[in-house]
Design a protein around this motif. Structure first.
Motif: not given
Length: 294
Positions: A28-36
């Motif tokens: 979930n953290g990686l998803r938020s980072l990549f999306l940002a």
């Protein structure tokens, strides 16, 4: 007749579900980072007027190779504007840039490590073989389960698909550096880090830049596949045209992919040639040191 079946698929599914249950917070953290990162780059490319972005890209093309490439870049981007695919093209370009940068950030250091350690090279080689030969669609299944529908699974699948050339060509370039030049550096008391920075990397730069080119091209080839999992951009239009048998939309989106691919390929190829010339100059300056230490 004995029915023997290896439950590899079930094992893989169990492993992926264990990853989700155990490290869901990490994904979930990686998803938020990549999306940002993706959203920021997409905003950067889409917010200015199209002509301003074209001027910047044409200037980069002029710096890389000269006026002909700048003129071709301008003409190609104007065609994309003319077929009303500008926003989609910038979304796809943002995906390619994010995936390529991450793949290179992982691949080049790993290639350096593999070049300096036979053990690492032996371990990494079958993994890269697996990544290169596994059908690209297969990457989407665990990526969807780990990162949910959207642009992020497309980025992750693209990274995995495009990683191998960056590692292989970096290792190949460093291993191909003349041993006499490296031994000359050791003879003059240079540390391994300094030899890497000032001798091996400059001489291996043409091979490394070829790896950069291949990573970018493979990333762009995944744009359409990423569109199948909800990634925005030209891939989404290609998938939509396939579902609706819309020839006009398919041709326009496909042509836009080709134009972006040609622009990126010519730019990176020009930088590879420039790197080759720089590497040759470095080799000429280092060879006298090797002769002096012989």
């Amino acid at each position: 007749m004995i029915d023997l079946r290896l439950p590899l698929g079930e094992i893989a599914e169990t492993f992926v579900r264990w990853l989700i249950d155990t490290f869901g917070w990490l994904f979930n953290g990686l998803r938020s980072l990549f999306l940002a990162v993706y959203d920021a780059l997409e905003w950067t490319l889409q917010t200015p007027p199209f002509w301003a972005v074209i001027i910047v890209l044409a200037a980069l093309a002029f710096w890389a190779k000269g006026p002909w490439l700048a003129a071709g870049t301008t003409a190609g981007l104007l065609v994309i504007v003319g077929v009303d695919q500008w926003d989609n093209a910038m979304q796809s370009l943002a995906l390619v840039i994010v995936a390529s940068v991450i793949a290179l950030a992982l691949g080049i250091p790993l290639g350096i490590w593999a070049a300096r350690s036979d053990t690492v090279s032996t371990v990494v080689r079958p993994v890269l073989d697996f990544l290169q030969t596994m059908p690209a669609f297969v990457y989407l299944i665990p990526a969807l389960m780990l990162f949910r529908v959207g642009v992020v699974p497309g980025i992750v699948a693209t990274i995995l698909f495009a990683l191998a050339p960056g590692v292989r060509l970096t290792e190949l370039g460093i291993r191909g550096v003349d041993r006499e030049v490296v031994e000359a550096g050791h003879a003059f008391g240079a540390s391994p880090g300094r030899i890497l920075r000032q001798i091996q990397l400059p001489l291996a730069l043409p091979s490394i830049m070829a790896g950069v080119n291949q990573v970018i091209m493979l990333s762009l080839s995944m744009v359409v596949i990423a569109g199948m999992v909800g990634a925005r951009g030209l891939g989404g239009d290609v998938v939509q045209s396939l579902q609706k048998i819309d020839i006009a939309l398919g041709v326009e989106a496909g042509l836009s992919v080709v134009i972006i691919a040609m622009i990126l390929d010519r730019m990176t190829s020009a930088l590879a040639v420039r790197g080759s010339s720089r590497g040759a100059r470095t080799a000429r300056t280092r060879r006298p040191l090797a002769a002096a230490s012989a």
